[in-house]
Design an enzyme around this catalytic site. Structure first.
Site, short mmCIF file in Angstrom:
data_model
loop_
_atom_site.label_atom_id
_atom_site.label_comp_id
_atom_site.label_asym_id
_atom_site.label_seq_id
_atom_site.Cartn_x
_atom_site.Cartn_y
_atom_site.Cartn_z
N ALA B 13 0.80 -1.23 0.00
CA ALA B 13 0.00 0.00 0.00
C ALA B 13 0.83 1.28 0.00
CB ALA B 13 -0.94 -0.02 1.21
N ARG B 24 2.06 9.88 -11.49
CA ARG B 24 0.87 10.55 -12.02
C ARG B 24 1.10 12.05 -12.14
NH1 ARG B 24 -2.85 9.46 -7.95
NH2 ARG B 24 -2.82 7.31 -8.63
N SER B 41 0.46 -4.50 -3.88
CA SER B 41 -0.85 -3.91 -3.58
C SER B 41 -1.87 -4.95 -3.16
CB SER B 41 -1.38 -3.16 -4.81
OG SER B 41 -0.46 -2.18 -5.20
N CYS B 45 -5.31 -7.18 5.26
CA CYS B 45 -6.51 -7.18 6.10
C CYS B 45 -7.52 -8.21 5.66
CB CYS B 45 -7.21 -5.82 6.05
SG CYS B 45 -6.11 -4.46 6.32
#
Lengths: 452, 452
Positions: B13, B24, B41, B45
């Site tokens: 993450a 970006r 990625s 959890c």
């Protein structure tokens, strides 16, 4: 010295909260309540679910009976309809001829369901959804319908009550047509969000007939309602249910000469005191309140506000300072599995209030996309241009969508910006939300766009 | 002129958010990612729910594969473990002998599961819940267990992972004992709230063994774990799962000489820049962050923060100002039908932070009491004495309880008082809440008490 007498007209949320609060703070106050019906402190919001057999009994909807209130020291006269108020003499006349003097008067006459002047609207078989007796009447009407043919209901209006009644009538096995004058159900949503609700209703098999002006309720040879006619069409109906919204029931106050606001509600200040008569207070669906964001007059019929306003009035009457902080117009409902929430200003309201604003919509899921039961959710935000301050929010989606409006209501109440909300620490675990909660995603989209 | 190179260590993450964001904003930056495993990625959890067969496949837990990142213009080296960082030479050495130069380094080395020095903890049959391979290993271990006798699991630790693993192992049909050193599960709840969780776990048929010091993991003749011994007792186990919490994985940074904070996390400022080396950034579970309310250093391992921090780091690296606003320690989980949420300061934390505070607990229902599915909910608030400012909140209850913590998190983030929250306009309809939402009831109790 005689006791100070607080006379309360109306024994539901606003009236009984005021009565109980005043008595709790100062039990030397004599509290007398006049209630035209036989119930006190009942949940009108629960009526659809009782009709739908989701609630077992009428008694479940009564939070506190007249007898329970009496045991707490209040005098409660049920079946006693206040007919006139003499503001000079400080005296209320009841329909049964009795009169009641007061030192302080609290009006909690509630809301009045909208009933347009349509031919046939008073026929048997046409039902409101206002008092528990209405719920009982609808239940009886359903129970008496023949089982050997399709049973049909027409719901007039596409607001909360309309949606909820449409849902529960379908639950009871009736074919349901919803007929509304507006272009979409849920008029306090923006059109793009209202379309999602409309789609959900149609996918449940309901007929949803928009932009439809009702010209008559048709009656059969027995005089009972048997259909609804609009400009364009006719809908058969075994029963017709009115969900056309709720205005303030302020006729008694108006006739007495009490000041009435632009919304038609009793004109009170934030302490719930009449602006024209200082020993008169009012609370609940009969009052004009104000919008927390804009300060503009507002009328919102909701038990939560009625309770709070009653408590404020009761406090002030008993000598303890209190203010009602206004409303955001937060609301929540569901139709089938689709949950709907809104708070603050929608586009039309933001325009009317003169804000320079932007709107953004995001689509996400209610839980982590891979977790069972993840459903679509759309979140729409209305934010002030430049400042990024949150002005309003709307959510439509599956289970878990609706209550997310509370995060938006809290952020708006706290005068937070979209950027602050996007940075805030909302909870995440796969059974509850995606890594970013959908409301935070929406706020982030706004704050990115604002940053240019 | 060669391109500016951003080297990212860690492809989950924090790392991938930073990489994607920098690219970006400025696609002239060359972004190179080193990931020791084979996934990028992924949702750690979600591992418990995959183990519990609630999530269909490993792939569901991968939000974006290395190939997908590559298609977006990032260079991703999987199976590439960074072994050393030379901060002076601006060079990273990988375990396979390759070296990678950088202009800017981003460390996203994640968290390190707590593993106390207990005999037998490295035996086969003892599992962490950290990477997808851990989930696969637990699934295989369960699949290989005989079906003709009771199968038993021991979970060490009573935090989020412990609870979630206990739930899903039970879902898979295993008998579950949870063994924890603390007096109650969910150490970031106050004791009275933790007791509710403990009761819920026991009523699900789990063994919950508190104040239990584990002295050894027992192994059988085959060398595999077969039980857990504490000071007082022995628990048989076909598998042992570690849910003892997560610290920062900062060994690489520390060995390189990067500043480490008091929590053991990499010491960064709010722009996620190392306080000691200005061309080094860090994000995610490996960093020391700060508490939004107190400003004090904090370490919270959570994908949401990792994503946000990565995005901040990526922005700053690409030249766009950004700050991470800190954490409230908001968290949510469930065990069976019991939902648990917490945010802000619990009693112990409020004491440590030096606040003069009060606590209040209310019990209510998640929906109108008469509506089907209304469940108990307890809400606890920690508020500053005098000011009434909200400092923390905890909720434990049935379906719909957990996400109410977001209202509290938002109110705390917005520096609202209990009185403001009690006045705010939270949504009400019978399927969603009582007339007053439980969090508003709790806030009202506080503000009444504060008023004296």
């Amino acid at each position: 010295m005689s006791r100070h007498r607080l006379l309360v007209i109306g024994g539901d949320a606003g009236g009984m909260s005021a009565a109980a609060q005043a008595h709790r703070i100062d039990d030397s106050i004599e509290v007398v309540v006049l209630e035209q019906g036989h119930d006190t402190s009942f949940s009108a919001c629960g009526i659809p679910y009782w009709v739908g057999d989701l609630v077992g009994s009428r008694d479940d909807l009564v939070a506190r009976t007249p007898e329970e209130h009496r045991r707490r020291g209040l005098t409660v006269h049920t079946g006693t309809r206040a007919e006139a108020v003499d503001l000079d003499a400080c005296r209320v006349s009841a329909a049964d001829g009795r009169t009641f003097d007061y030192d302080t008067l609290l009006l909690a006459t509630g809301g009045r369901p909208t009933r347009p002047p349509i031919e046939g609207l008073d026929a048997p078989g046409v039902f409101g959804v206002h008092r528990l007796d209405d719920g009982a009447a609808i239940r009886s009407a359903i129970d008496e319908l023949p089982r050997d043919r399709p049973r049909k209901a027409v719901v007039l209006g596409g607001g909360y009550i309309g949606l909820e009644m449409a849902e529960v009538l379908q639950l009871r096995g009736l074919d349901v047509d919803v007929v509304l004058a507006d272009p979409l159900p849920m008029g306090l949503l923006d059109a793009d969000m209202g379309e999602r609700v409309c789609d959900a209703m149609r996918s449940m098999g309901m007929g949803v007939h928009t932009d439809a002006r009702v010209t008559a309720v048709l009656t059969g040879a027995d005089g009972r309602a048997c259909g609804v006619r609009t400009d364009d069409a006719t809908f058969d109906a075994d029963l017709v249910v009115l969900g056309l919204g709720m205005g303030p029931e302020a006729r008694l106050a108006e006739a007495a000469g009490l000041g009435i606001g632009v919304t038609g509600g009793i004109d009170v200040d934030a302490t719930m005191r009449s602006r024209t008569h200082e020993n008169v207070f009012a609370a609940g669906d009969c009052v004009q309140t104000y919008h927390h964001l804009t300060g503009e007059p507002a009328h919102v019929a909701l038990g939560t506000h009625a309770n709070k306003q009653g408590r404020v009035a009761g406090s002030v009457i008993a000598g303890r300072p209190a203010r009602f902080a206004g409303v955001l117009g937060t609301a929540i409902t569901k139709v089938g599995d689709t949950e709907i929430g809104r708070t603050g200003l929608c586009t039309t309201q933001a325009e009317q209030a003169g804000f320079d604003f932007r709107t953004d919509v995001v689509e996400a899921t209610t839980r982590a996309g891979y977790y069972p039961g993840a459903e679509d959710i759309a979140v729409k935000l209305v934010t002030e241009a430049g400042s990024g301050r949150l002005l309003g929010g709307q959510v439509v989606g599956g289970q878990g969508a609706g209550k997310r409006v509370d995060v938006l209501a809290t952020a708006i109440w706290g005068r937070m910006t979209a950027e602050e909300l996007s940075e805030s620490d909302l909870s995440y675990a796969p059974p509850f939300s995606p890594t970013y909660d959908p409301v935070a995603v929406a706020a982030r989209v706004v704050s990115r766009a604002e940053r240019g």
